[in-house]
Design an enzyme around this catalytic site. Structure first.
Site, mmCIF file in Angstrom:
data_model
loop_
_atom_site.group_PDB
_atom_site.id
_atom_site.type_symbol
_atom_site.label_atom_id
_atom_site.label_comp_id
_atom_site.label_asym_id
_atom_site.label_seq_id
_atom_site.Cartn_x
_atom_site.Cartn_y
_atom_site.Cartn_z
ATOM 1 N N GLY A 186 97.763 25.690 -38.981
ATOM 2 C CA GLY A 186 96.708 25.292 -38.066
ATOM 3 C C GLY A 186 97.207 24.329 -37.004
ATOM 4 N N PHE A 187 96.286 23.885 -36.161
ATOM 5 C CA PHE A 187 96.623 22.962 -35.070
ATOM 6 C C PHE A 187 97.258 21.687 -35.607
ATOM 7 C CE2 PHE A 187 94.428 19.457 -32.493
ATOM 8 C CZ PHE A 187 95.508 19.284 -31.645
ATOM 9 N N ASP A 245 98.861 28.451 -46.016
ATOM 10 C CA ASP A 245 97.755 28.789 -45.116
ATOM 11 C C ASP A 245 97.334 30.232 -45.392
ATOM 12 O OD1 ASP A 245 96.117 29.229 -42.659
ATOM 13 O OD2 ASP A 245 97.067 27.371 -41.995
ATOM 14 N N ASN A 246 96.001 30.477 -45.391
ATOM 15 C CA ASN A 246 95.534 31.859 -45.537
ATOM 16 C C ASN A 246 95.341 32.534 -44.183
ATOM 17 O OD1 ASN A 246 93.217 30.651 -44.564
ATOM 18 N ND2 ASN A 246 91.925 31.177 -46.320
ATOM 19 N N ASP A 262 95.409 31.344 -50.115
ATOM 20 C CA ASP A 262 94.130 30.650 -49.978
ATOM 21 C C ASP A 262 94.086 29.523 -50.995
ATOM 22 O OD1 ASP A 262 91.533 29.795 -49.856
ATOM 23 O OD2 ASP A 262 90.612 31.746 -50.222
ATOM 24 N N SER A 278 91.130 23.829 -43.627
ATOM 25 C CA SER A 278 89.684 23.885 -43.419
ATOM 26 C C SER A 278 89.411 24.390 -42.013
ATOM 27 C CB SER A 278 89.021 22.503 -43.565
ATOM 28 O OG SER A 278 87.625 22.600 -43.294
ATOM 29 N N LYS A 305 84.009 26.095 -49.636
ATOM 30 C CA LYS A 305 84.942 26.327 -50.739
ATOM 31 C C LYS A 305 86.253 25.568 -50.554
ATOM 32 C CE LYS A 305 85.263 30.579 -52.410
ATOM 33 N NZ LYS A 305 85.308 32.090 -52.443
ATOM 34 N N TYR A 329 80.147 21.848 -43.092
ATOM 35 C CA TYR A 329 81.387 21.129 -42.804
ATOM 36 C C TYR A 329 81.274 19.659 -43.197
ATOM 37 C CZ TYR A 329 85.434 19.452 -40.117
ATOM 38 O OH TYR A 329 86.623 18.877 -39.734
ATOM 39 N N LYS A 380 83.337 17.822 -46.409
ATOM 40 C CA LYS A 380 84.253 16.696 -46.239
ATOM 41 C C LYS A 380 83.793 15.472 -47.026
ATOM 42 C CE LYS A 380 87.287 18.495 -43.370
ATOM 43 N NZ LYS A 380 88.729 18.648 -43.728
#
Length: 326
Positions: free
Chosen positions: A11-12, A32-33, A57, A76, A92, A146, A150
């Site tokens: 991801g970023f 990472d999925n 995952d 996430s 999840k 979200y 968290k």
């Protein structure tokens, strides 16, 4: 050589963390999925002997052979366009995913750092937001998947710390930007730059008076790295306290890109925070950290990155891997 597992590594933020830990001499395992991550973010690392990638995952059982010193849980979806389209997966990864990471950490005797978010403060009644503020969150609103994921993630991490004695760290990340953001991820900065590059008017939601505070990714990574190596187990805000209204920010983007578009107004999304600014006193005192990169410099670097992308990236709709609805 110390070994670190970074979930959400494609991801970023995850990919920038992979770069940092490689630079610091670690053996890095990225997991990472690819539901929102992009393998291109880390393909420059694949030839290195101290880098591995697991296409997996984290919400399912995870196993990593050998020793592990650190686990950074950054898997996430992280923008409204993502977690509104894949709400179950968002919940999840913030519940089953962190549970799996904490279980692995116990087996490996590893330290865990989790990526929490300023969204735990919801639409805040306290400004700026400090770590002692408990937040104002709608648990059943569209953003609740979200926010509450968290918040649960923080709670279970602290439970493992207090009950099992696990070494844990919690970073609350405020709006961050930089190269490798997805143009189509729905967040305001890539949305504005993407619209400017396509010759479209810039969309402002609400009257544009809501505020955000933007932190350049290199500054954020430095704060995360210092927090991981610190002795502090409670949440720490990492972000740039330089606050700006969305309307002013749109005008900055128009000036930066040299385009002639205007700002157009659309209704404000449900539960969208009106103000967002971190109180970074704790990070300054405990970590000796504060942001160094000005918004002007960071935006120029980010704009140059977006301009370098193939033209088809400008017009690509947000994509998510298909997951069973369960």
């Amino acid at each position: 050589m110390k070994r670190v597992l970074i979930t959400g590594g494609a991801g970023f933020l995850g990919s920038h963390l992979c770069d940092r830990f490689i630079k610091e001499g670690y053996h890095v395992i990225a997991m990472d999925n690819l539901i929102t991550g992009d393998i291109r973010n880390i393909e420059h690392l694949f030839h290195l002997p101290n880098f591995e990638f697991y296409h997996h995952d984290v919400s399912k059982f995870i196993h990593v052979s050998g020793d592990l010193d650190y686990i950074l849980h950054f898997a996430s979806p992280a923008s409204p366009i993502d977690y509104l389209k894949i709400p179950i997966q968002t919940l999840k990864v913030g519940s089953l995913g962190i549970h799996n990471c904490l279980g692995l950490a116990r087996v490996k005797n590893a330290r865990v750092l989790i990526a929490s978010t300023s969204e735990v403060y919801g639409d805040p009644a306290v400004h700026p937001q400090n770590e002692d503020y408990w937040g104002n969150v709608n648990p059943v609103g569209p953003r609740g998947v979200y926010d509450e994921a968290k918040r649960f993630q923080e709670a279970i991490t602290m439970a493992y710390h207090t009950y099992h004695g696990l070494e844990t760290r919690i970073v609350r990340i405020f709006n961050t930007y930089g190269p490798r953001m997805r143009l189509n991820d729905g967040r305001v900065l890539p949305a504005f730059i993407g619209q400017a590059l396509r010759g479209e008017d810039l969309t402002v939601f609400g009257d544009g008076s809501q505020t955000r505070s933007f932190c350049y990714v290199d500054d954020l990574v430095e704060g995360i790295y210092r927090l991981l190596l610190s002795d502090y187990a409670y949440p720490v805000n990492i972000g740039n306290p330089g606050e700006i209204t969305i309307r002013e920010f749109g005008e900055e983007i128009i000036k930066l890109t040299g385009t002639k578009q205007k700002l157009i107004v659309k209704p404000l999304p449900t539960d969208d925070p009106k103000q967002r600014r971190p109180d970074i006193t704790r990070a300054q005192q405990i970590l000796g950290w504060e942001p160094k990169v000005s918004r002007e410099e960071g935006l120029r670097i980010t704009y140059d990155y977006f301009r370098s992308l193939p033209e088809e990236e400008l017009y690509k709709a947000a994509y998510h891997r298909e997951f069973a609805k369960k």
